[in-house]
Design a protein around this motif. Structure first.
Motif, PDB file in Angstrom:
ATOM      1  N   UNK A  74       0.724  -1.051   0.160  1.00 16.98           N
ATOM      2  CA  UNK A  74      -0.053   0.136  -0.061  1.00 16.98           C
ATOM      3  C   UNK A  74       0.753   1.212   0.085  1.00 16.98           C
ATOM      4  N   UNK A  75       1.579   1.777  -1.264  1.00 16.78           N
ATOM      5  CA  UNK A  75       2.344   2.665  -0.955  1.00 16.78           C
ATOM      6  C   UNK A  75       1.415   3.978  -0.950  1.00 16.78           C
ATOM      7  N   UNK A  76       0.103   3.765  -1.302  1.00 18.69           N
ATOM      8  CA  UNK A  76      -0.728   4.941  -1.125  1.00 18.69           C
ATOM      9  C   UNK A  76      -1.028   5.575   0.129  1.00 18.69           C
ATOM     10  N   UNK A  77      -0.225   4.754   1.052  1.00 21.33           N
ATOM     11  CA  UNK A  77      -0.407   5.085   2.664  1.00 21.33           C
ATOM     12  C   UNK A  77       0.724   6.298   2.745  1.00 21.33           C
ATOM     13  N   UNK A  83       4.243  11.331  -1.689  1.00 21.74           N
ATOM     14  CA  UNK A  83       3.820  11.094  -3.148  1.00 21.74           C
ATOM     15  C   UNK A  83       4.043  11.830  -4.172  1.00 21.74           C
ATOM     16  N   UNK A  84       3.969  13.033  -3.924  1.00 18.73           N
ATOM     17  CA  UNK A  84       4.324  14.310  -4.880  1.00 18.73           C
ATOM     18  C   UNK A  84       5.794  13.866  -5.224  1.00 18.73           C
ATOM     19  N   UNK A  89      10.122  12.893  -9.118  1.00 18.70           N
ATOM     20  CA  UNK A  89      11.237  12.182  -9.475  1.00 18.70           C
ATOM     21  C   UNK A  89      10.935  11.052 -10.882  1.00 18.70           C
ATOM     22  N   UNK A  90       9.639  10.385 -10.802  1.00 19.05           N
ATOM     23  CA  UNK A  90       9.422   9.855 -12.144  1.00 19.05           C
ATOM     24  C   UNK A  90       9.489  10.847 -13.325  1.00 19.05           C
ATOM     25  N   UNK A 124      -0.203  12.747 -11.910  1.00 19.48           N
ATOM     26  CA  UNK A 124      -0.030  11.429 -12.793  1.00 19.48           C
ATOM     27  C   UNK A 124      -0.850  10.179 -12.045  1.00 19.48           C
ATOM     28  N   UNK A 125      -1.128  10.452 -10.698  1.00 17.74           N
ATOM     29  CA  UNK A 125      -1.501   9.095 -10.168  1.00 17.74           C
ATOM     30  C   UNK A 125      -2.896   8.807 -10.539  1.00 17.74           C
ATOM     31  N   UNK A 126      -2.870   7.628 -11.108  1.00 18.23           N
ATOM     32  CA  UNK A 126      -4.248   7.155 -11.662  1.00 18.23           C
ATOM     33  C   UNK A 126      -4.316   5.508 -11.695  1.00 18.23           C
TER      34      UNK A 126
END
Ligand code: SF4
Length: 294
Positions: A74-77, A83-84, A89-90, A124-126
């Motif tokens: 659960x990286x969305x934790x 996360x930003x 970085x990506x 870009x999170x989707x």
């Protein structure tokens, strides 16, 4: 590349670039779960340098990566700020990257506002995958999932509002003997109020190291038969009214079904009916017992 323990990703992320940003699960309490038992810790966030190194290394070989999938339960934790930073970085290493996804628990969305989610969407999170497992409160509570059906509704509505698409994992068999069809109907009631793009069903396979195994030994819970699990799957599909892709990918499923719920529903139901009337419980059970690993 830095990868720790077994790496799990949804089947539909097969062409995404996998980057480890977390390992293990912040919750680590679901009674049936043995997914991250090979790790020496419960949860770990990758140090920033590790992630940077992996992005740098992969960017030397692939420069036009369209999608990145962050690994871990659960990286969305992670906090909105973290996360930003990851998204930035990506984009630095992969300017053509269009989206980033990961697994998430429903509770990982709780502390994020719709505004936060909109910002993450803009970066870009989707296509976030939630292992909701079921919408059956009795099963969610017994299995210690840490949320209820109302939480699935509340948090996914925030995702809808922010414009972040999401997918669900359903766990056939989670409601236990005699309750499969009830669980399927409860789940359909929840999902039908939401907008998942993909619903992917796995089947419960119980390993001796799980807490659920101990509950069974103590006589507190009874597993559905394999035919009952197939019935449950049929009931779920029959009751779903959303326009989403449905698939039973993965080794835990005795039978593979795949299609669009609007277009192919009758075909999927008919196929499952045929399977239920022609399959043999002992044969299916053997398959389950021989599944050494998910
Ligand atoms: S099922 Fe998911 S949330 Fe539950 S312990 Fe396993 S990885 Fe964590």
């Amino acid at each position: 590349m830095h990868f720790t323990g077994t790496i799990w990703r949804p089947p539909y992320e097969a062409y995404s670039l996998l980057i480890q940003v977390t390992a293990g699960c912040t919750h680590h309490s679901c009674k049936f779960c043995t997914l991250y038992e090979d790790l020496p810790f419960k949860f770990r966030m990758s140090p920033r340098e590790e992630v940077e190194e992996d992005l740098k290394e992969t960017s030397r070989y692939y420069n036009k990566v369209p999608r990145v999938f962050f690994t871990g339960a659960n990286p969305f934790a992670l906090s909105v700020d973290k996360l930003k930073t990851l998204a930035k970085s990506v984009h630095e290493y992969f300017p053509a990257c269009q989206s980033m996804g990961c697994f998430s628990r429903i509770t990982d969305v709780t502390r994020k506002s719709v505004e936060d989610l909109k910002e993450l969407r803009a970066l870009g999170y989707d296509g976030i995958t939630f292992g909701i497992e079921t919408g059956d409160d009795e099963a969610l509570t017994f299995m210690k999932k840490g949320y209820l059906a109302k939480d699935i509704l509340e948090q996914c509505r925030k995702m809808d509002e922010a414009g972040i698409s999401y997918n669900f994992f359903y766990l056939t068999g989670i409601s236990g003997s005699g309750r499969g069809n009830i669980g399927a109907k409860e789940t359909a009631k929840v999902i039908n109020q939401l907008h998942p793009k993909i619903i992917d069903a796995s089947m419960l396979t119980i390993y001796p190291t799980s807490e659920l195994y101990k509950e069974i030994q103590a006589g507190n819970w009874k597993e559905e038969t394999e035919l009952e699990k197939l019935e449950e799957l049929k009931t779920l599909i029959e009751n779903l009214t959303v326009d989403a892709k449905f698939a039973t990918d993965g080794a835990s499923n005795l039978i593979q079904v795949r299609g669009n719920l609007k277009k192919d529903k009758k075909k999927l139901v008919r196929f499952l009916e045929q399977q239920i009337s022609s399959q043999d419980e002992a044969y299916l059970r053997k398959y389950r017992e021989n599944l050494r690993h998910l």
